[in-house]
Scaffold this motif. Sequence first.
Motif, PDB file in Angstrom:
ATOM      1  N   LYS A 144      -7.631   2.238 -35.639  1.00 44.84           N
ATOM      2  CA  LYS A 144      -7.701   1.539 -34.356  1.00 44.84           C
ATOM      3  C   LYS A 144      -8.363   2.364 -33.258  1.00 44.84           C
ATOM      4  CE  LYS A 144      -4.681  -0.901 -31.074  1.00 44.84           C
ATOM      5  NZ  LYS A 144      -3.277  -1.326 -30.794  1.00 44.84           N
ATOM      6  N   TYR A 145      -8.127   3.672 -33.249  1.00 38.02           N
ATOM      7  CA  TYR A 145      -8.564   4.495 -32.118  1.00 38.02           C
ATOM      8  C   TYR A 145      -9.688   5.470 -32.434  1.00 38.02           C
ATOM      9  CZ  TYR A 145      -4.328   2.684 -29.923  1.00 38.02           C
ATOM     10  OH  TYR A 145      -3.361   1.848 -29.413  1.00 38.02           O
ATOM     11  N   PHE A 146      -9.879   5.850 -33.682  1.00 41.59           N
ATOM     12  CA  PHE A 146     -10.938   6.796 -34.051  1.00 41.59           C
ATOM     13  C   PHE A 146     -12.093   6.005 -34.668  1.00 41.59           C
ATOM     14  CE2 PHE A 146      -7.383  10.093 -35.145  1.00 41.59           C
ATOM     15  CZ  PHE A 146      -6.992  10.096 -33.811  1.00 41.59           C
ATOM     16  N   ASN A 147     -13.089   5.690 -33.861  1.00 46.09           N
ATOM     17  CA  ASN A 147     -14.173   4.837 -34.341  1.00 46.09           C
ATOM     18  C   ASN A 147     -15.140   5.595 -35.246  1.00 46.09           C
ATOM     19  OD1 ASN A 147     -12.952   2.970 -32.718  1.00 46.09           O
ATOM     20  ND2 ASN A 147     -14.719   2.613 -31.399  1.00 46.09           N
ATOM     21  N   HIS A 148     -15.829   4.848 -36.095  1.00 51.40           N
ATOM     22  CA  HIS A 148     -16.872   5.402 -36.947  1.00 51.40           C
ATOM     23  C   HIS A 148     -18.153   4.583 -36.824  1.00 51.40           C
ATOM     24  CE1 HIS A 148     -19.271   5.926 -40.612  1.00 51.40           C
ATOM     25  NE2 HIS A 148     -18.771   7.154 -40.654  1.00 51.40           N
ATOM     26  N   ASP A 149     -18.035   3.268 -36.905  1.00 50.93           N
ATOM     27  CA  ASP A 149     -19.210   2.400 -36.908  1.00 50.93           C
ATOM     28  C   ASP A 149     -19.717   2.055 -35.513  1.00 50.93           C
ATOM     29  OD1 ASP A 149     -19.146   2.302 -39.690  1.00 50.93           O
ATOM     30  OD2 ASP A 149     -17.725   0.626 -39.681  1.00 50.93           O
ATOM     31  N   ASN A 150     -18.927   2.322 -34.482  1.00 53.38           N
ATOM     32  CA  ASN A 150     -19.364   2.029 -33.110  1.00 53.38           C
ATOM     33  C   ASN A 150     -18.979   3.165 -32.162  1.00 53.38           C
ATOM     34  OD1 ASN A 150     -16.651   1.314 -33.469  1.00 53.38           O
ATOM     35  ND2 ASN A 150     -16.703  -0.196 -31.833  1.00 53.38           N
ATOM     36  N   SER A 151     -19.425   4.360 -32.521  1.00 51.07           N
ATOM     37  CA  SER A 151     -19.176   5.556 -31.722  1.00 51.07           C
ATOM     38  C   SER A 151     -20.462   6.014 -31.041  1.00 51.07           C
ATOM     39  CB  SER A 151     -18.669   6.700 -32.609  1.00 51.07           C
ATOM     40  OG  SER A 151     -17.418   6.415 -33.165  1.00 51.07           O
ATOM     41  N   ARG A 152     -20.294   6.985 -30.166  1.00 47.67           N
ATOM     42  CA  ARG A 152     -21.454   7.701 -29.615  1.00 47.67           C
ATOM     43  C   ARG A 152     -21.393   9.150 -30.081  1.00 47.67           C
ATOM     44  NH1 ARG A 152     -20.780   4.033 -25.292  1.00 47.67           N
ATOM     45  NH2 ARG A 152     -22.753   3.064 -24.695  1.00 47.67           N
ATOM     46  N   VAL A 153     -22.519   9.659 -30.538  1.00 45.06           N
ATOM     47  CA  VAL A 153     -22.640  11.074 -30.872  1.00 45.06           C
ATOM     48  C   VAL A 153     -23.591  11.666 -29.846  1.00 45.06           C
ATOM     49  CG1 VAL A 153     -23.264  12.766 -32.615  1.00 45.06           C
ATOM     50  CG2 VAL A 153     -22.319  10.547 -33.319  1.00 45.06           C
ATOM     51  N   VAL A 154     -23.057  12.431 -28.915  1.00 39.04           N
ATOM     52  CA  VAL A 154     -23.860  12.994 -27.831  1.00 39.04           C
ATOM     53  C   VAL A 154     -24.149  14.455 -28.144  1.00 39.04           C
ATOM     54  CG1 VAL A 154     -24.047  13.356 -25.353  1.00 39.04           C
ATOM     55  CG2 VAL A 154     -22.734  11.411 -26.215  1.00 39.04           C
ATOM     56  N   ILE A 155     -25.439  14.796 -28.178  1.00 37.54           N
ATOM     57  CA  ILE A 155     -25.850  16.159 -28.522  1.00 37.54           C
ATOM     58  C   ILE A 155     -26.704  16.724 -27.398  1.00 37.54           C
ATOM     59  CG2 ILE A 155     -26.992  17.615 -30.229  1.00 37.54           C
ATOM     60  CD1 ILE A 155     -26.689  15.181 -32.186  1.00 37.54           C
ATOM     61  N   VAL A 156     -26.298  17.857 -26.862  1.00 36.30           N
ATOM     62  CA  VAL A 156     -27.040  18.542 -25.817  1.00 36.30           C
ATOM     63  C   VAL A 156     -27.474  19.890 -26.376  1.00 36.30           C
ATOM     64  CG1 VAL A 156     -26.983  19.462 -23.471  1.00 36.30           C
ATOM     65  CG2 VAL A 156     -25.676  17.396 -24.033  1.00 36.30           C
ATOM     66  N   GLY A 157     -28.783  20.072 -26.588  1.00 40.39           N
ATOM     67  CA  GLY A 157     -29.267  21.315 -27.177  1.00 40.39           C
ATOM     68  C   GLY A 157     -30.760  21.282 -27.380  1.00 40.39           C
ATOM     69  N   GLN A 158     -31.237  22.212 -28.171  1.00 37.02           N
ATOM     70  CA  GLN A 158     -32.679  22.344 -28.436  1.00 37.02           C
ATOM     71  C   GLN A 158     -33.091  21.289 -29.463  1.00 37.02           C
ATOM     72  OE1 GLN A 158     -35.661  25.875 -29.907  1.00 37.02           O
ATOM     73  NE2 GLN A 158     -33.805  26.479 -28.797  1.00 37.02           N
ATOM     74  N   ALA A 159     -33.614  20.179 -28.972  1.00 36.73           N
ATOM     75  CA  ALA A 159     -33.814  18.992 -29.803  1.00 36.73           C
ATOM     76  C   ALA A 159     -34.753  19.218 -30.973  1.00 36.73           C
ATOM     77  CB  ALA A 159     -34.317  17.847 -28.939  1.00 36.73           C
ATOM     78  N   ASN A 160     -35.796  20.019 -30.802  1.00 34.17           N
ATOM     79  CA  ASN A 160     -36.757  20.190 -31.902  1.00 34.17           C
ATOM     80  C   ASN A 160     -36.145  20.887 -33.114  1.00 34.17           C
ATOM     81  OD1 ASN A 160     -36.615  22.863 -31.106  1.00 34.17           O
ATOM     82  ND2 ASN A 160     -38.710  22.964 -30.318  1.00 34.17           N
ATOM     83  N   GLN A 161     -34.968  21.465 -32.923  1.00 36.92           N
ATOM     84  CA  GLN A 161     -34.281  22.142 -34.026  1.00 36.92           C
ATOM     85  C   GLN A 161     -33.474  21.172 -34.890  1.00 36.92           C
ATOM     86  OE1 GLN A 161     -34.024  25.726 -34.785  1.00 36.92           O
ATOM     87  NE2 GLN A 161     -35.903  25.714 -33.578  1.00 36.92           N
ATOM     88  N   PHE A 162     -33.085  20.034 -34.319  1.00 34.82           N
ATOM     89  CA  PHE A 162     -32.206  19.139 -35.090  1.00 34.82           C
ATOM     90  C   PHE A 162     -32.680  17.683 -35.174  1.00 34.82           C
ATOM     91  CE2 PHE A 162     -30.321  19.473 -30.774  1.00 34.82           C
ATOM     92  CZ  PHE A 162     -30.404  18.148 -30.358  1.00 34.82           C
ATOM     93  N   LEU A 163     -33.595  17.260 -34.311  1.00 35.40           N
ATOM     94  CA  LEU A 163     -34.030  15.863 -34.342  1.00 35.40           C
ATOM     95  C   LEU A 163     -34.655  15.436 -35.675  1.00 35.40           C
ATOM     96  CD1 LEU A 163     -35.501  14.739 -30.886  1.00 35.40           C
ATOM     97  CD2 LEU A 163     -33.680  13.691 -32.218  1.00 35.40           C
ATOM     98  N   PRO A 164     -35.519  16.262 -36.288  1.00 36.76           N
ATOM     99  CA  PRO A 164     -36.099  15.837 -37.567  1.00 36.76           C
ATOM    100  C   PRO A 164     -35.033  15.519 -38.614  1.00 36.76           C
ATOM    101  CG  PRO A 164     -37.322  17.689 -36.685  1.00 36.76           C
ATOM    102  CD  PRO A 164     -36.123  17.543 -35.821  1.00 36.76           C
TER     103      PRO A 164
END
Length: 471
Positions: free
Chosen positions: A429-449
């Motif tokens: 009920k409270y820990f979502n998986h299919d409708n969550s947000r994953v917010v990432i703040v960092g050096q994007a070129n290292q993980f976006l690919p």
Amino acid sequence: MKKIFIFAVSVLFTQAAMAQKLDRSQKPKPGPAPAITFADPVIYKLSNGITVLVVENHKLPKVSASYSIDAGPITEGSKAGVIGLLGGMLNEGTVTKTKAQFDEAVDQMGAEVALTSGGGQVSALTRYFSNAFLLMADALRNPAFPEGSFDKLKSQSLTNLKSTERSTTAISGRVVNAISFGLKHPFGEFETAQSIQTITLEDIKVAYKKYVTPSRGYLTFVGDIKPEAAKALALKAFGDWRGSVLTFPVLDKVSNPAKTEVDVVDVPNAVQSELTVTNLIELPMSSPDYHAVLLANQILGGGADAKLFRNLREKHGFTYGAYSRTGSGRGQSTFSATASVRNEKVDSAVVEFLKEITIMRNERVSPEILQNAKNLYNGSFALGLENPARSAGFASNILINKLPKDFYRTYLQKLNAVTAADILRVSKKYFNHDNSRVVIVGQANQFLPGLKKTGFIIKEYDSYATPIVSK
């Protein structure tokens, strides 16, 4: 001498027998949950709306008091930062005492006095408490609002913002809530250099008149003081105080995303990334799910023995620590799981976070894991009762959240009644998986690919939560 020898031998035999019976390969069985006993505070209601709570404790010649205003979430809009500056200005002297004179008066008594936009607190030895308390009340009711202090605090706020503009921790702290709730929501808005620069001293005075008031106020005394004396002191300091009438804000409900998305903020100089998996929840303390959610969160990410920590740190070495938390209260709050992760391991860490959340949603926890979580809460709750102020906090929580009067006396009883089936139910009920947000703040070129290969919806934002539109 002979008697001493015989006694020593008998002690050795007794210790040896105990050692033979003790099987150190087996964990000792947990004892029963500790009995909850604490004194209820004496409660008074002043005619101006202030609720006074008094907890007597004469073990030490010391008294503490706090005044808090239950204003609820405050929307600051284009003046974001005005409430923080108001709190600072309340510590800058009164109409009869400059800041230096006020601080000297406090220091001469060896007291502690501090003000915020939401109230104030004071602590002093019994013999000085009345005078120290009246100083706190004076600062709250009669602030001077000197122009020089305003300019100083405003400059400090701008400097602090400048010093953290490249900090992934600071950026994450504002964008996670801003993306989750929206920039115009009181939980989503944040101060910027622009909003601070627009604030005037008159804005501070307007905010003071609106929000610093006896309405919805709670005044708590704890320590070496009789209830009658506390009431008399409260009447002397606040009895004739009048102010604006507050109502608790009713906010529009915010929705989770229809499908899990990854929200990325690029910070090119970042050594590591701040990763947050989050979704909005509604969990009032009166909910029948409340105690089960506490235990479910403890099992998932409550500490070094929890699933997230064991996975992301102990097993994979992605981070120094991974944790989760669930909010609760009278409106929407969040479930969030967080970690500071090496940039090149972000995509893998996202997979492991969602994996552990999925396991909580789909599999029953073992009796041992559930009991360990209960033992932790049993011990910490009982230990907390050694602080006399806890019972006053319990009483105000009951009043503010409209809880049953026996909420805290039956707290551990309800906690220990939680089953593995309950943990599974509230996790879904409270820990979502299919409708969550994953917010990432960092050096994007290292993980976006790597993230793009996972198939998630990926959105990009700047460091102030404004969407970046791809050209």
